[in-house]
Design an enzyme around this catalytic site. Structure first.
Site, PDB file in Angstrom:
ATOM      1  N   LEU A   1       0.819  -1.207   0.000  1.00  0.00           N
ATOM      2  CA  LEU A   1       0.000   0.000   0.000  1.00  0.00           C
ATOM      3  C   LEU A   1       0.857   1.263   0.000  1.00  0.00           C
ATOM      4  O   LEU A   1       0.378   2.341  -0.317  1.00  0.00           O
ATOM      5  CB  LEU A   1      -0.912   0.029   1.231  1.00  0.00           C
ATOM      6  CG  LEU A   1      -2.209  -0.770   1.145  1.00  0.00           C
ATOM      7  CD1 LEU A   1      -2.873  -0.832   2.506  1.00  0.00           C
ATOM      8  CD2 LEU A   1      -3.158  -0.172   0.129  1.00  0.00           C
TER       9      LEU A   1
ATOM     10  N   ARG B   1      -0.205   5.016  -1.184  1.00  0.00           N
ATOM     11  CA  ARG B   1      -0.337   6.023  -0.133  1.00  0.00           C
ATOM     12  C   ARG B   1       0.810   7.024  -0.139  1.00  0.00           C
ATOM     13  O   ARG B   1       0.627   8.191   0.196  1.00  0.00           O
ATOM     14  CB  ARG B   1      -0.383   5.331   1.230  1.00  0.00           C
ATOM     15  CG  ARG B   1      -1.680   4.576   1.490  1.00  0.00           C
ATOM     16  CD  ARG B   1      -1.618   3.845   2.814  1.00  0.00           C
ATOM     17  NE  ARG B   1      -2.908   3.254   3.174  1.00  0.00           N
ATOM     18  CZ  ARG B   1      -3.087   2.428   4.186  1.00  0.00           C
ATOM     19  NH1 ARG B   1      -2.063   2.089   4.954  1.00  0.00           N
ATOM     20  NH2 ARG B   1      -4.277   1.926   4.445  1.00  0.00           N
TER      21      ARG B   1
ATOM     22  N   VAL C   1     -10.170   6.674  -1.456  1.00  0.00           N
ATOM     23  CA  VAL C   1      -9.450   5.462  -1.852  1.00  0.00           C
ATOM     24  C   VAL C   1      -8.209   5.232  -0.995  1.00  0.00           C
ATOM     25  O   VAL C   1      -7.751   6.119  -0.287  1.00  0.00           O
ATOM     26  CB  VAL C   1      -9.056   5.516  -3.349  1.00  0.00           C
ATOM     27  CG1 VAL C   1     -10.287   5.602  -4.215  1.00  0.00           C
ATOM     28  CG2 VAL C   1      -8.126   6.696  -3.617  1.00  0.00           C
ATOM     29  N   GLU C   2      -7.669   4.007  -1.099  1.00  0.00           N
ATOM     30  CA  GLU C   2      -6.481   3.577  -0.342  1.00  0.00           C
ATOM     31  C   GLU C   2      -6.675   3.757   1.160  1.00  0.00           C
ATOM     32  O   GLU C   2      -5.758   4.126   1.887  1.00  0.00           O
ATOM     33  CB  GLU C   2      -5.235   4.349  -0.805  1.00  0.00           C
ATOM     34  CG  GLU C   2      -4.892   4.182  -2.269  1.00  0.00           C
ATOM     35  CD  GLU C   2      -4.228   2.863  -2.592  1.00  0.00           C
ATOM     36  OE1 GLU C   2      -4.233   1.962  -1.725  1.00  0.00           O
ATOM     37  OE2 GLU C   2      -3.723   2.720  -3.713  1.00  0.00           O
ATOM     38  N   GLY C   3      -7.889   3.500   1.640  1.00  0.00           N
ATOM     39  CA  GLY C   3      -8.215   3.696   3.043  1.00  0.00           C
ATOM     40  C   GLY C   3      -8.881   5.038   3.229  1.00  0.00           C
ATOM     41  O   GLY C   3      -8.267   6.084   2.988  1.00  0.00           O
TER      42      GLY C   3
END
Length: 815
Positions: free
Chosen positions: A372, A376, A497-499
């Site tokens: 990730l 991130r 997105v991405e958390g």
């Protein structure tokens, strides 16, 4: 009175002992001697009860068997009952990735020599050539309005260019046909594309972040690398990654998608493999992908690969053409990039399609968390940085061009309050990008990249909102002239997105940060779960180290608060500005570390559920990192007034955020009076006031409209079209004309206001000015050319009544 003075003297001595980080034995000797010496003036210290307390404390501190029986043992038993259970996915997430400078800041005593040795990344000759060549060429092919509102996709020639020129293989090494660029170069490529089209940037960034490419590089077998990586690098295969499900978005560890180990016929042979059933959504590039990276829960009910039935989250490469895979539908996320659902019913894959083969079965969650970092730490911050820089350049230019009440709107102090925030934020985003991508050269710092994702995207949201306020109707009305509306429309995507940002802030940054960055906490928790005979001695050593650490950072926070941060000046930086702000970071690092330890000590496992408190601690930790990024970046630039003003303002933004977070943290600690006491001892003179002065607001609000070293620095990182009829190019071209002609143009407006010029149109009035000798013909031509472009740059698009076609009738002759 003498006794009170002696007590304070003893406390001060203890603080100095802990501040100086003396060993347990040396510290005990110093405090004992101080105690006895103070007894000469205050007999209470020599009272038998006082001496008994002193020697009991020293014995407990120095005599290990006694300490384990009466301190460490009871503490270990109590903590075992207090700590909440930790799921496997939580444990894997905490263990995944690496740490970097953020760990030093968490320690409360950063090693500034380490930070001084960090050098920001630079582009190689090959990377710079790719940005100047292929990336600029791609940007010139893009029209954001056309992509969003007409084709709803990248044009075919753009897709082909992206594939042919290697944009899908930025992270893949040259040995496999890729470019093998550094994280910094990847970020620069993505941000330059994003300055032209978010859709194109997302299309490029996804294969180079979380996806099969990165997973294959880190975990794939040699056969998988040799087969897939060249195809991915050349664009012969287009990947996507299926992670989120209808029932599992941010909680990706709860994915319901399943894989069952079984035997089945595949390509004419009976083979061991996995039967998959899955339903994924929000998957970028899914509608056009040829291969799907898939995360699922694997089980082996028949014991074909071992005794365990549930084997945990695993990852596989699934060709989109396999029977049972349904792919091709699109979501509509408010932006035209390819995004859609993927489903699979009884999809069979052989074991060699598991990423890394059977060796990595059950390690999928760890693999994903470690990968990730690219999304991130590189991709989403690159999008945000591009948005911040374009906001700076175009809104700053527009604020100088647009006039109201006889002056540029950028000169109104209310506007400058917003434009100064844009200026400082854009500077901060570039600085933050530089530090985070440098960190990725050394590993995969999961906490640092989570900070980068959250704060970069939130900073972009602020820049875009301020920009829309300044642009007003020019920013609201949609059309090919509008250079901000599509960015405004896509900001929520980056936030989600991405958390999701709420989750990232409230649970991940401090939740993982405390475990990964605290000097003792993770090892203590491991010792608590250890049932072996040496668990207590190990825990005892860790507990003593932890207590010493807490005493040290507590002492540092108190003494540096009393000294206003002037104690222990870090030898870091190359300017007066750097020296001043590094002192403040040093102080706040100690305050943060002490506050975090107090929270952990008093709340224990309950802090995990106190998300508001942990989020505020995470804010402080993050802002310390951002402040370090700003100073490192500031010192790497040529020193001048513009660099100083931007850095100073952005640093004040950081410390305002830290003060806000700390004040709220202290105010809401559940133990009555504890927060007020902490605030009093760490900030005895009150929280410092970092709010920029009105003079600073005016200075930065003026500077964003002017040519400067910072404007040049940011402009170098993005793409601005040279076409004066392009949405961005129109503003840039008009701004360049204004910079050259502004003095004459202001004089012309002054003459017109006085009624000294004849005629109705600008051209007629300028001709009158020439006739009067106010301007020569060259000056007159420049004024007329600028005024035509100025008017054109202020226009918004008008459509036919159906909003289908633009009505191109000019309201005034075009530039």
């Amino acid at each position: 009175m003498a006794s009170v003075f002696s007590v304070f003297a003893l406390i001060l001595l203890a603080l100095v002992v802990f501040y100086r980080r003396l060993s347990a034995h040396s510290g005990a000797v110093v405090i004992a001697l101080g105690w006895l010496l103070l007894g000469l003036s205050s007999p209470i210290f020599l009272h038998p009860l006082s001496l008994l307390i002193l020697f009991a404390a020293l014995a407990l501190l120095l005599f290990k068997p006694l300490r384990m029986r009466f301190l460490s043992g009871p503490a270990m038993a109590a903590l075992k009952k207090m700590m909440p259970p930790m799921s496997d996915t939580e444990r894997e997430a905490l263990d995944a990735g690496t740490t970097w400078w953020e760990k030093e800041l968490f320690s409360g005593r950063p090693d500034w020599a380490v930070f001084e040795d960090i050098e920001l990344s630079e582009l190689s000759a090959e990377e710079q050539a790719f940005i100047d060549g292929e990336t600029n060429a791609l940007c010139a092919m893009l029209s954001d309005w056309q992509i969003h509102h007409e084709t709803k996709d990248l044009p075919p020639e753009v897709w082909q260019f992206i594939k042919d020129k290697g944009f899908l293989g930025l992270i893949i090494p040259p040995a496999y046909g890729g470019l093998g660029f550094s994280p910094y170069a990847q970020s620069r490529v993505v941000s330059k594309i994003a300055s032209r089209s978010t859709v194109a940037a997302v299309t490029v960034m996804v294969p180079n972040s979380l996806g099969p490419g990165e997973l294959l590089l880190k975990y794939g077998s040699e056969e998988q690398k040799d087969f897939w990586l060249p195809r991915l690098a050349k664009g012969e295969e287009l990947p996507c990654f299926g992670l989120t499900s209808p029932e599992a978005g941010s909680d990706a560890g709860a994915i319901p998608d399943t894989g069952v180990v079984c035997e089945q016929d595949y390509e004419g042979k009976r083979v061991l493999g996995v039967k998959l059933n899955f339903s994924k959504r929000w998957i970028t590039l899914a509608p056009v992908a040829t291969v799907v990276g898939l995360a699922f829960r694997l089980s082996d009910p028949d014991g074909l690969i071992g005794d365990e039935v549930e084997r945990g989250i695993s990852c596989a490469l699934v060709p989109a053409t396999l029977p049972g895979v349904e792919i091709g539908r699109r979501h509509n996320p408010g932006s035209a990039f390819m995004n859609g659902p993927i489903t699979g019913v009884d999809v069979f894959i052989p074991m060699d399609m598991l990423i890394g083969g059977q060796e990595y079965i059950g390690q999928g969650w760890r693999m994903l968390v470690e990968c990730l970092g690219a999304g991130r730490g590189v991709s989403l911050p690159a999008l945000s940085t591009a948005g911040g820089e374009m906001g700076y350049l175009l809104v700053g230019a527009f604020a100088r061009i647009r006039r109201q009440f006889g002056i540029s709107v950028g000169k109104f102090e209310g506007v400058q309050e917003a434009s100064a925030e844009i200026a400082a934020s854009a500077y901060m985003l570039e600085a933050y990008r530089a530090l985070v991508t440098r960190a990725l050269d050394d590993g995969a710092p999961s906490v640092l990249t989570a900070m980068a994702k959250y704060h970069a995207t939130e900073k972009l949201r602020g820049v875009v909102n301020h920009s829309m306020d300044i642009l007003g109707g020019r920013g609201i009305q949609m059309g090919p002239r509008n250079f901000m509306a599509l960015v405004y429309q896509t900001v929520p995507i980056a936030i989600t997105v991405e958390g999701a940002n709420i989750l990232t802030r409230s649970m991940i940054i401090f939740g993982q940060g405390a475990m990964r960055c605290h000097p003792y906490l993770a090892d203590e928790l491991a010792a608590l779960s250890d049932e072996s005979a040496d668990a207590l001695p190990r825990f005892d050593a860790l507990l003593m180290g932890h207590l010493g650490h807490t005493a040290e950072v507590f002492s540092r926070g108190i003494l540096q608060g009393l000294g206003g941060g002037f104690l222990g000046k870090p030898k870091c930086g190359n300017s007066e500005l750097s020296a001043r702000w590094y002192r403040h970071i040093n102080r706040y690092s100690a305050v943060f570390a002490a506050s975090a330890d107090i929270a952990l000590l008093t709340l224990g496992g309950d802090l995990k559920r106190r998300e508001l408190l942990s989020a505020r601690l995470g804010d402080v930790h993050s802002q310390l990192v951002i402040a370090c990024a700003l100073l490192k970046f500031h010192d790497a630039q040529t020193p001048d007034e513009a660099n100083e003003l931007h850095a100073e303002y952005a640093l004040k933004q950081c410390f305002i955020a830290m003060n806000t977070a700390l004040a709220a943290f202290y105010r809401n600690l559940p133990i009555r009076g504890l927060g007020a006491a902490l605030k009093a001892v760490f900030f005895p003179w009150g929280l410092p006031q970092w709010t920029p002065s009105d003079d600073e607001v005016r200075a930065l609000g003026e500077l964003i409209m002017q040519p400067s070293s910072v404007r040049n620095l940011l402009a170098d990182k993005v793409y601005i079209s040279a076409d004066r009829h392009d949405a961005q190019g129109r503003i840039h071209y008009t701004y360049q004309l204004l910079v050259a002609v502004e003095k004459d143009y202001e004089h012309f407006l002054s003459l017109d206001k006085q009624g000294d010029l004849a005629g109705d149109s600008t051209a007629e009035k300028v001709a009158s000015a020439v006739a009067s000798g106010a301007f020569n013909q060259a000056q007159a031509d420049a004024i007329v050319a600028y005024d035509d472009c100025r008017y054109d740059s202020l226009l918004t698009d008008a459509f036919d009544p159906t909003l289908a076609d633009i009505d191109v009738r000019p309201l005034r002759p075009e530039c």
